[in-house]
Write a protein that holds these residues in place. Structure first.
Motif, short mmCIF file in Angstrom:
data_model
loop_
_atom_site.label_atom_id
_atom_site.label_comp_id
_atom_site.label_asym_id
_atom_site.label_seq_id
_atom_site.Cartn_x
_atom_site.Cartn_y
_atom_site.Cartn_z
N ARG A 58 42.90 46.95 34.57
CA ARG A 58 42.38 46.02 35.23
C ARG A 58 44.09 45.77 36.43
O ARG A 58 44.60 46.11 35.92
CB ARG A 58 42.85 44.34 34.82
N ASN A 69 45.60 43.23 39.83
CA ASN A 69 44.93 41.88 40.83
C ASN A 69 45.03 42.15 42.57
O ASN A 69 45.80 43.21 42.17
CB ASN A 69 44.97 40.96 40.53
N TYR A 84 45.64 40.05 46.17
CA TYR A 84 45.39 38.98 46.75
C TYR A 84 46.04 39.33 48.37
O TYR A 84 46.77 40.15 48.43
CB TYR A 84 46.98 37.78 46.33
N THR A 91 40.33 43.17 40.87
CA THR A 91 39.91 41.64 40.51
C THR A 91 40.55 40.77 41.87
O THR A 91 42.21 40.37 41.45
CB THR A 91 40.78 41.46 39.35
N ILE A 129 42.44 36.97 43.38
CA ILE A 129 42.89 36.07 43.32
C ILE A 129 43.40 35.13 44.46
O ILE A 129 43.35 36.44 45.12
CB ILE A 129 44.01 35.93 42.29
N ASP A 177 48.42 34.78 39.04
CA ASP A 177 48.59 35.91 38.50
C ASP A 177 48.20 36.21 37.14
O ASP A 177 49.34 35.41 36.75
CB ASP A 177 49.19 36.44 39.40
N LEU A 189 49.88 43.34 40.49
CA LEU A 189 49.82 42.91 40.64
C LEU A 189 49.80 43.80 42.96
O LEU A 189 50.96 43.80 43.12
CB LEU A 189 49.65 41.71 41.56
#
Length: 356
Positions: free
Chosen positions: A173, A175, A177, A193, A195, A201, A207
């Motif tokens: 995974r 994330n 943004y 993924t 967000i 988070d 991220l």
């Protein structure tokens, strides 16, 4: 041998059959040059003589954005090996067999765009594309490719790219943004993924943040990709000191929450082209500066509030906003920022939206 001026795409072949394929490819690429052995070149085509292939191919490597080689892979590898530097500066290199069975992405697959060019050329000649980068074979988006779509910059390029792309290829995974100003630019986020808020988070998951803003929390496994899409319009008094210009820029960025790395150009009026403080600021930001005539700025002046005094002085009533708009092609997204000596405004160029 061909001249040494930079070309977007160069197509080079070694055999007579390869030369015919090279002509077919080059003929469908608007900005490209064709380079062939002398004995196969016709009608003034650029050529290289006997024993000049190595020097010619290496020159194309140094002066082209994309080099398409119609020959054996081993020949290309041995020829360019001594001059390969780094994927951040090397051109895209493709290899095609002379019968157009396969198009191979050999070098600079993501950063140089070789993977994208491989798919494009494979469709053109109805060949099989051969792409071996892990994110592509696993059919997931790659961090460096994603950043390119936003004209983005991010720190520790090699480390961050290896970390994120490795996780994506492994199915782990990651994330992401995306600032609301940049959503919808890229629709393919396969592997990531998404967000909606940074606050959502998980700290145990890397991220990626795509934004030109400041203020995001700093942590070990977060990477901010900063789109370099903003233009800084500048107006100023004559002889302004360097520190006053720099202080105004810092205050402007703080007011609007913009990171300095998001700027890719400075714009101002021709009358100010000898103001050293403007050149100092552009040099400090490591970006170019462009100056526009008052007549050019006047074409968009009605979009903004204007000063009669400024118009009488320089020929247009608003320099910062108008210069920013002319440079980017878009109206400014900030109000005019003003100190006693400096006016500033920012506009943002439009990024092409994915049509995939």
């Amino acid at each position: 041998m061909p001249n040494s001026s930079a070309n977007q795409v160069s197509v080079i072949a070694l055999t007579q059959i390869g030369a015919a394929l090279a002509r077919k490819i080059q003929g469908q690429l608007p900005i490209s040059q064709l380079v062939l052995p002398e004995k196969y070149a016709v009608d003034g085509e650029q050529s290289f003589g006997r024993c000049q292939f190595k020097a010619t191919c290496q020159m194309l490597f140094k002066t082209s954005d994309v080099v398409i080689c119609i020959m054996a892979t081993g020949i290309v590898v041995r020829t360019i090996a001594p001059i390969i530097k780094d994927k951040t500066v090397d051109p895209a290199v493709l290899v095609i067999d002379e019968r157009a069975n396969h198009v191979i992405s050999l070098l600079s697959g993501h950063v140089g765009g070789a993977n994208a060019w491989t798919n494009r050329i494979a469709k053109l000649v109805k060949a099989d594309p051969v792409i071996t980068t892990a994110t592509d074979t696993e059919h997931v988006q790659a961090l460096d490719t994603l950043a390119q779509r936003f004209d983005g910059w991010y720190p520790d390029f090699k480390y961050a790219t290896k970390l994120i792309n490795g996780r994506l290829a492994a199915g782990d995974r990651v994330n992401i943004y995306i600032d609301s100003d940049f959503r919808g630019i890229v629709t393919d986020l396969t592997g990531f993924t998404e967000i909606n808020e940074v606050a959502d988070d998980r700290f145990d998951v890397p991220l990626v943040i795509i934004s030109d803003k400041t203020g995001y929390p700093k942590r070990q496994n977060s990477i901010q990709v900063i789109p370099r899409v903003n233009v800084l319009g500048v107006g100023c008094r004559k002889g302004i000191p360097y520190d006053a210009m720099q202080a105004a820029f810092v205050a402007f960025c703080q007011q609007h929450g913009l990171t300095w790395r998001s700027f890719y150009q400075v714009g101002s009026i021709t009358k100010k082209q000898h103001e050293n403080a403007i050149h100092y600021l552009a040099a400090t930001l490591n970006i170019p500066v462009k100056f526009y005539s008052a007549d050019n700025l006047q074409t968009v002046a009605d979009h903004y509030s204007q000063s009669a005094f400024v118009k009488k002085t320089v020929g247009v009533g608003n320099v910062a906003n108008t210069a920013a708009e002319l440079a980017s092609g878009s109206r400014t997204f900030t109000d005019r920022f003003a100190t006693d000596e400096v006016t500033l405004a920012a506009s943002r160029k439009k990024l092409k939206v994915d049509d995939s």
